[in-house]
Scaffold this active site. Structure first.
Site, mmCIF file in Angstrom:
data_model
loop_
_atom_site.group_PDB
_atom_site.id
_atom_site.type_symbol
_atom_site.label_atom_id
_atom_site.label_comp_id
_atom_site.label_asym_id
_atom_site.label_seq_id
_atom_site.Cartn_x
_atom_site.Cartn_y
_atom_site.Cartn_z
ATOM 1 N N ALA A 243 53.503 40.438 -8.555
ATOM 2 C CA ALA A 243 53.235 40.494 -7.112
ATOM 3 C C ALA A 243 52.299 39.365 -6.721
ATOM 4 C CB ALA A 243 52.589 41.829 -6.764
ATOM 5 N N ASP B 240 55.904 36.020 -4.142
ATOM 6 C CA ASP B 240 56.765 36.167 -2.969
ATOM 7 C C ASP B 240 56.273 37.406 -2.216
ATOM 8 O OD1 ASP B 240 58.710 36.032 -1.106
ATOM 9 O OD2 ASP B 240 60.398 36.427 -2.458
ATOM 10 N N LEU C 217 45.586 39.756 0.741
ATOM 11 C CA LEU C 217 46.795 40.508 1.087
ATOM 12 C C LEU C 217 47.485 40.113 2.396
ATOM 13 C CD1 LEU C 217 45.196 43.959 0.170
ATOM 14 C CD2 LEU C 217 46.673 42.589 -1.294
ATOM 15 N N ASN D 2 49.242 49.542 -5.313
ATOM 16 C CA ASN D 2 48.100 48.678 -5.618
ATOM 17 C C ASN D 2 46.827 49.440 -5.228
ATOM 18 O OD1 ASN D 2 46.195 46.719 -5.849
ATOM 19 N ND2 ASN D 2 47.303 45.172 -4.670
ATOM 20 N N CYS E 189 42.906 46.138 -5.095
ATOM 21 C CA CYS E 189 42.860 44.716 -4.745
ATOM 22 C C CYS E 189 41.443 44.185 -4.911
ATOM 23 C CB CYS E 189 43.331 44.469 -3.327
ATOM 24 S SG CYS E 189 43.208 42.706 -2.952
ATOM 25 N N LYS F 127 48.744 50.238 -9.960
ATOM 26 C CA LYS F 127 48.048 49.002 -10.375
ATOM 27 C C LYS F 127 46.547 49.287 -10.338
ATOM 28 C CE LYS F 127 48.653 44.020 -10.201
ATOM 29 N NZ LYS F 127 49.457 42.910 -9.691
ATOM 30 N N ASN G 78 45.344 45.101 -12.546
ATOM 31 C CA ASN G 78 45.198 43.990 -11.607
ATOM 32 C C ASN G 78 44.208 42.975 -12.173
ATOM 33 O OD1 ASN G 78 45.446 42.529 -9.221
ATOM 34 N ND2 ASN G 78 45.295 44.360 -7.952
ATOM 35 N N GLY H 282 45.520 33.903 -14.810
ATOM 36 C CA GLY H 282 45.998 32.909 -15.770
ATOM 37 C C GLY H 282 45.347 33.017 -17.136
ATOM 38 N N THR I 206 50.843 32.908 -12.644
ATOM 39 C CA THR I 206 50.141 31.627 -12.767
ATOM 40 C C THR I 206 50.957 30.627 -13.598
ATOM 41 O OG1 THR I 206 48.072 32.817 -12.559
ATOM 42 C CG2 THR I 206 47.938 30.590 -13.432
HETATM 43 C C1 LIG Z 1 48.002 33.638 -5.982
HETATM 44 C C2 LIG Z 1 47.992 35.059 -6.445
HETATM 45 C C3 LIG Z 1 48.257 36.079 -5.537
HETATM 46 C C4 LIG Z 1 48.264 37.402 -5.961
HETATM 47 N N1 LIG Z 1 48.544 38.377 -5.044
HETATM 48 C C5 LIG Z 1 48.647 39.668 -5.479
HETATM 49 C C6 LIG Z 1 49.006 40.688 -4.577
HETATM 50 O O1 LIG Z 1 49.254 40.468 -3.386
HETATM 51 N N2 LIG Z 1 49.076 41.961 -5.055
HETATM 52 C C7 LIG Z 1 48.847 42.255 -6.360
HETATM 53 O O2 LIG Z 1 48.945 43.434 -6.752
HETATM 54 N N3 LIG Z 1 48.507 41.304 -7.254
HETATM 55 C C8 LIG Z 1 48.409 40.026 -6.838
HETATM 56 N N4 LIG Z 1 48.079 39.043 -7.739
HETATM 57 C C9 LIG Z 1 47.878 39.411 -9.169
HETATM 58 C C10 LIG Z 1 49.182 39.164 -9.957
HETATM 59 O O3 LIG Z 1 50.182 40.070 -9.537
HETATM 60 C C11 LIG Z 1 48.969 39.337 -11.486
HETATM 61 O O4 LIG Z 1 48.604 40.684 -11.738
HETATM 62 C C12 LIG Z 1 47.881 38.412 -12.021
HETATM 63 O O5 LIG Z 1 47.894 37.156 -11.380
HETATM 64 C C13 LIG Z 1 47.967 38.206 -13.538
HETATM 65 O O6 LIG Z 1 49.089 37.448 -13.917
HETATM 66 P P1 LIG Z 1 49.022 35.848 -14.196
HETATM 67 O O7 LIG Z 1 47.838 35.588 -15.070
HETATM 68 O O8 LIG Z 1 50.340 35.559 -14.842
HETATM 69 O O9 LIG Z 1 48.896 35.190 -12.858
HETATM 70 C C14 LIG Z 1 48.011 37.714 -7.324
HETATM 71 C C15 LIG Z 1 47.711 36.691 -8.221
HETATM 72 C C16 LIG Z 1 47.694 35.375 -7.791
HETATM 73 C C17 LIG Z 1 47.372 34.293 -8.789
#
Ligand SMILES: Cc1cc2nc3c(=O)[nH]c(=O)nc-3n(C[C@H](O)[C@H](O)[C@H](O)COP(=O)(O)O)c2cc1C
Length: 368
Positions: A68, A71, A121, A184, A187, A222, A251, A276, A328
């Site tokens: 999430a 998109d 959000l 979620n 947040c 989450k 999260n 990341g 990421t």
């Molecule tokens: C730019 C960005 C926006 C995100 N927006 C949301 C979100 O709207 N809702 C949510 O539950 N997690 C959000 N996340 C968390 C991601 O869903 C994911 O749990 C987290 O980034 C760990 O994965 P990664 O290390 O591969 O990025 C966001 C993360 C990033 C980097």
């Protein structure tokens, strides 16, 4: 390679949020060119039954999903599906459209292969997202991440009843579009999002209200990785009576910033959470501990946090996750990362003499 040598250096010259918006706009534009998406799908898809996995009654072609936040409002699901993901999660989506936090609210930490995110959000709201998703048909399972509306720092205080009703309205509006809902509860970028579900009765009330409108889509929760084992235990006890809860994921942390190679003076004043590579190892530890704590016959884990290679995904599966997600790595490695990870998973299964991906779930966890 084309992405890493040419496109990434170009995109990284621009503001991160602008670059993100462009990527989604290109994906949305590609939705109108079915031939292009078919061609992309042929290039990226790894079709091998050893990667198929069934979770919460849903058949996933492979265990790797889009997390999430990429998109957020479901603008480009057909294009994202053509990259070879086994599932997509859109959102977070709230009942009412939200502009999110003030800009700037997204920063890159290239040395760490990380992002600092303080989006808060922003999304188009459940009704607009539902309409958009109904217009794009995809066969890839689609999760929808739900959250309560961020009305902004200066808004009036919102009552618990209004927060809960926000989730319920969003779920009701989007129920026909979702293979699963991710609630979620955590947040890290909004004050409501951090504290509200610390009160155990709020989760019970939310699950009761969703049951009362007969939401029959599997629910995942989450959770905050900042909650300790006792808090997680309270969540597990609360969900015990609710058949609809299929599992959990973590999260980003609102607190943790240890181990960054980027000098502190660069990121010290940025609000928000780090995603990341720096989250990888401690997220794996949280997964192991949740896998031990939860009822493994009933619940499954979706894991994210620094997945960029097949080895990263494999470690999370062996730590107890049934599905993994990334976000990421798409920014740093480009769209080819999905196929590389899925092919790499097949290589790791062969190397370990394992016949199916399901057989490695939790394999590294000592349950004695
Ligand atoms: C730019 C960005 C926006 C995100 N927006 C949301 C979100 O709207 N809702 C949510 O539950 N997690 C959000 N996340 C968390 C991601 O869903 C994911 O749990 C987290 O980034 C760990 O994965 P990664 O290390 O591969 O990025 C966001 C993360 C990033 C980097």
């Amino acid at each position: 390679m084309i992405y890493q040598r040419l496109l990434r250096p170009l995109l990284f010259r621009f503001d991160p949020e602008w670059a993100h918006d462009q990527a989604i706009a290109w994906g949305a534009a590609a939705t109108g060119i079915p031939g292009l998406l078919r061609c992309a799908s042929r290039m990226h898809r790894v079709d091998d039954s050893r990667l198929n996995i069934r979770v919460a009654g849903i058949c996933f072609e492979n265990p790797l999903g889009l997390a999430a936040g990429y998109d957020k409002s479901g603008r480009a699901v057909a294009a994202m599906a053509s990259l070879g993901f086994g599932h997509l999660e859109v959102g977070s989506v709230s009942a009412i459209p939200s502009a999110g936090n003030a800009k700037p609210r997204l920063w890159r930490l290239p040395i760490d292969h990380a992002i600092c995110v303080h989006y808060g959000l922003p999304n188009d709201g459940a009704a607009a997202v539902a309409k958009r998703l109904q217009d794009q048909s995809i066969s890839t399972p689609l999760g929808i991440n739900l959250v309560n509306t961020n009305h902004g720092e200066c808004s009036d205080a919102i009552s618990p009843d209004e927060i809960l009703q926000d989730y319920v309205t969003a779920a009701d509006t989007l129920r026909e579009c979702a293979s699963y809902f991710m609630l979620n509860l955590s947040c890290p970028n909004t004050s409501d999002g951090r504290a509200f579900f610390d009160t155990p009765g709020h989760l019970r009330e939310l699950l009761d209200r969703l049951a009362s409108i007969s939401i029959d889509v599997p629910l995942f929760l989450k959770l905050s990785p900042d909650w300790d084992d006792a808090a997680i235990d309270r969540i597990l006890q609360t969900v015990d009576g609710f058949e609809s809860v299929a599992g959990f994921m973590f999260n980003l942390s609102s607190r943790r910033r240890s181990g960054l190679a980027t000098p502190r003076e660069i990121w010290n004043d940025w609000p928000g959470a780090i995603s990341g590579a720096p989250t990888k190892e401690w997220m794996d530890r949280r997964i192991v501990s949740l896998y031990r704590q939860m009822d493994r016959r009933r619940h499954r884990i979706i894991a994210a946090g620094g997945v960029a290679t097949a080895e990263d995904a494999y470690r999370k599966l062996r730590a107890g996750a049934s599905l993994v997600q990334l976000l990421t790595a798409l920014v740093y490695e480009g769209p080819g990362v999905v196929r590389r990870i899925n092919r790499g998973l097949l290589g790791l299964l062969e190397h370990d003499g394992v016949s199916h991906i399901d057989d490695i779930v939790g394999a590294d966890v000592d349950l004695s």
